[in-house]
Design an enzyme around this catalytic site. Structure first.
Site, PDB file in Angstrom:
ATOM      1  N   GLY A  46       0.838  -1.188   0.000  1.00 33.20           N
ATOM      2  CA  GLY A  46       0.000   0.000   0.000  1.00 33.20           C
ATOM      3  C   GLY A  46       0.875   1.241   0.000  1.00 33.20           C
ATOM      4  N   GLN A  51       3.058   9.945   1.721  1.00 31.99           N
ATOM      5  CA  GLN A  51       4.400   9.347   1.775  1.00 31.99           C
ATOM      6  C   GLN A  51       5.296   9.790   0.622  1.00 31.99           C
ATOM      7  OE1 GLN A  51       2.517   5.280   2.370  1.00 31.99           O
ATOM      8  NE2 GLN A  51       4.405   5.013   3.521  1.00 31.99           N
ATOM      9  N   CYS A  94       5.931  -0.288   7.532  1.00 33.86           N
ATOM     10  CA  CYS A  94       5.609   0.940   6.792  1.00 33.86           C
ATOM     11  C   CYS A  94       6.837   1.381   6.016  1.00 33.86           C
ATOM     12  CB  CYS A  94       5.185   2.038   7.762  1.00 33.86           C
ATOM     13  SG  CYS A  94       4.732   3.577   6.941  1.00 33.86           S
ATOM     14  N   LEU A  95       6.637   1.752   4.769  1.00 32.94           N
ATOM     15  CA  LEU A  95       7.758   2.202   3.934  1.00 32.94           C
ATOM     16  C   LEU A  95       8.359   3.505   4.470  1.00 32.94           C
ATOM     17  CD1 LEU A  95       6.178   1.375   0.459  1.00 32.94           C
ATOM     18  CD2 LEU A  95       8.035   0.129   1.607  1.00 32.94           C
ATOM     19  N   HIS A 136      -4.451   1.603   7.513  1.00 35.25           N
ATOM     20  CA  HIS A 136      -3.075   2.125   7.630  1.00 35.25           C
ATOM     21  C   HIS A 136      -2.872   3.292   6.645  1.00 35.25           C
ATOM     22  CE1 HIS A 136       1.483   1.228   7.831  1.00 35.25           C
ATOM     23  NE2 HIS A 136       1.379   2.019   6.785  1.00 35.25           N
ATOM     24  N   GLU A 137      -3.393   3.142   5.417  1.00 37.61           N
ATOM     25  CA  GLU A 137      -3.216   4.204   4.406  1.00 37.61           C
ATOM     26  C   GLU A 137      -4.072   5.430   4.720  1.00 37.61           C
ATOM     27  OE1 GLU A 137      -0.734   3.615   2.916  1.00 37.61           O
ATOM     28  OE2 GLU A 137      -0.671   1.433   2.898  1.00 37.61           O
ATOM     29  N   HIS A 140      -2.352   7.498   7.222  1.00 39.02           N
ATOM     30  CA  HIS A 140      -1.315   8.366   6.628  1.00 39.02           C
ATOM     31  C   HIS A 140      -1.911   9.683   6.140  1.00 39.02           C
ATOM     32  CE1 HIS A 140       2.449   6.152   6.545  1.00 39.02           C
ATOM     33  NE2 HIS A 140       1.921   5.092   5.979  1.00 39.02           N
TER      34      HIS A 140
HETATM   35  O1  GNR Z   1       4.083  -2.644   2.612  1.00 41.09           O
HETATM   36  C1  GNR Z   1       3.398  -2.478   3.633  1.00 41.09           C
HETATM   37  N1  GNR Z   1       3.050  -3.556   4.388  1.00 41.09           N
HETATM   38  C2  GNR Z   1       2.140  -3.513   5.416  1.00 41.09           C
HETATM   39  C3  GNR Z   1       2.062  -4.609   6.270  1.00 41.09           C
HETATM   40  C4  GNR Z   1       1.151  -4.633   7.309  1.00 41.09           C
HETATM   41  C5  GNR Z   1       0.302  -3.569   7.493  1.00 41.09           C
HETATM   42  C6  GNR Z   1       0.362  -2.461   6.659  1.00 41.09           C
HETATM   43  C7  GNR Z   1       1.278  -2.431   5.626  1.00 41.09           C
HETATM   44  S1  GNR Z   1       1.329  -1.067   4.563  1.00 41.09           S
HETATM   45  C8  GNR Z   1       3.014  -1.110   4.070  1.00 41.09           C
HETATM   46  C9  GNR Z   1       3.316  -0.055   3.017  1.00 41.09           C
HETATM   47  C10 GNR Z   1       3.100   1.312   3.601  1.00 41.09           C
HETATM   48  O2  GNR Z   1       3.883   1.881   4.307  1.00 41.09           O
HETATM   49  N2  GNR Z   1       1.963   1.902   3.333  1.00 41.09           N
HETATM   50  O3  GNR Z   1       1.687   3.110   3.852  1.00 41.09           O
HETATM   51 NI    NI Z   2       2.782   3.173   5.736  1.00 47.41          NI
END
Ligand code: GNR
Ligand code: NI
Length: 181
Positions: A46, A51, A94-95, A136-137, A140
């Site tokens: 995601g 980001q 999270c990236l 999660h997105e 952000h």
């Molecule tokens: O790549 C991602 N893996 C992930 C694993 C578990 C819960 C959420 C994520 S999202 C993350 C990529 C990211 O930072 N998205 O904002």
């Molecule tokens: Ni993230």
């Protein structure tokens, strides 16, 4: 398509609330495609526009495995319409917090409303990892990171390590004097 640089914490831009796009035009569509390219290259499942430093309410998700056909989801102005009473815990990454992971508790199932790449209003029900990833997105887009859902002790440990990594990366090799300037 273009791969965009991903912002890592700590960075004030990751704490900002993104603005609604209102309608999906060519620029938003291009952003969605650039974000997908960036996400696949990372690789991640995601990515939120926040980001890549674009303060628009746009996110992309793709949970397909590498040996499967891609299943990209493109969402503008996503909104949680319903969340389950039941919670689920996932180990999240999270990236923007590279190499750090923590268990996060969130609603197990959701219903999300959004505009797709054609500007059509859609709704999607999700559970499992997809529900976690979409939440999660959306976080952000509201300036929230997964570490904001864990204990202060764990959060500060992760953020301290990331700050340290950033500082040492910014320094030229063997240079002590660069910190004094
Ligand atoms: O790549 C991602 N893996 C992930 C694993 C578990 C819960 C959420 C994520 S999202 C993350 C990529 C990211 O930072 N998205 O904002
Ligand atoms: Ni993230």
């Amino acid at each position: 398509m273009a791969k965009l640089p991903i912002i890592t914490a700590p960075d004030p831009r990751l704490k900002k609330k993104a603005a609604p796009v209102g309608a999906v035009d060519a620029e938003v569509r291009q952003l969605m495609d650039d974000m997908l390219e960036t996400m696949y290259a990372a690789p991640g499942i995601g990515l939120a526009a926040t980001q890549v430093g674009v303060m628009k309410r746009v996110l992309v998700v793709d949970l397909s495995r590498e040996d499967e056909e891609r299943q990209p989801l493109r969402m503008a102005d996503p909104e949680l319409l319903w969340v389950s009473d039941e919670d689920a815990s996932y180990e999240e990454g999270c990236l923007s917090l590279p190499e750090h992971y923590a268990d996060v508790v969130r609603p197990a199932a959701i219903r999300v409303g959004y505009l797709d790449q054609d500007g059509e209003r859609r709704e999607l029900e999700a559970d499992g990892l997809l529900a976690t990833c979409i939440q999660h997105e959306i976080d952000h887009l509201d300036g929230i990171l997964f570490v904001d859902h864990v204990s202060a002790l764990k959060r500060n440990m992760i953020l301290r390590k990331l700050l340290k990594a950033k500082k040492s990366a910014a320094l030229p090799p063997y240079s002590e004097s660069a910190t004094a300037a």
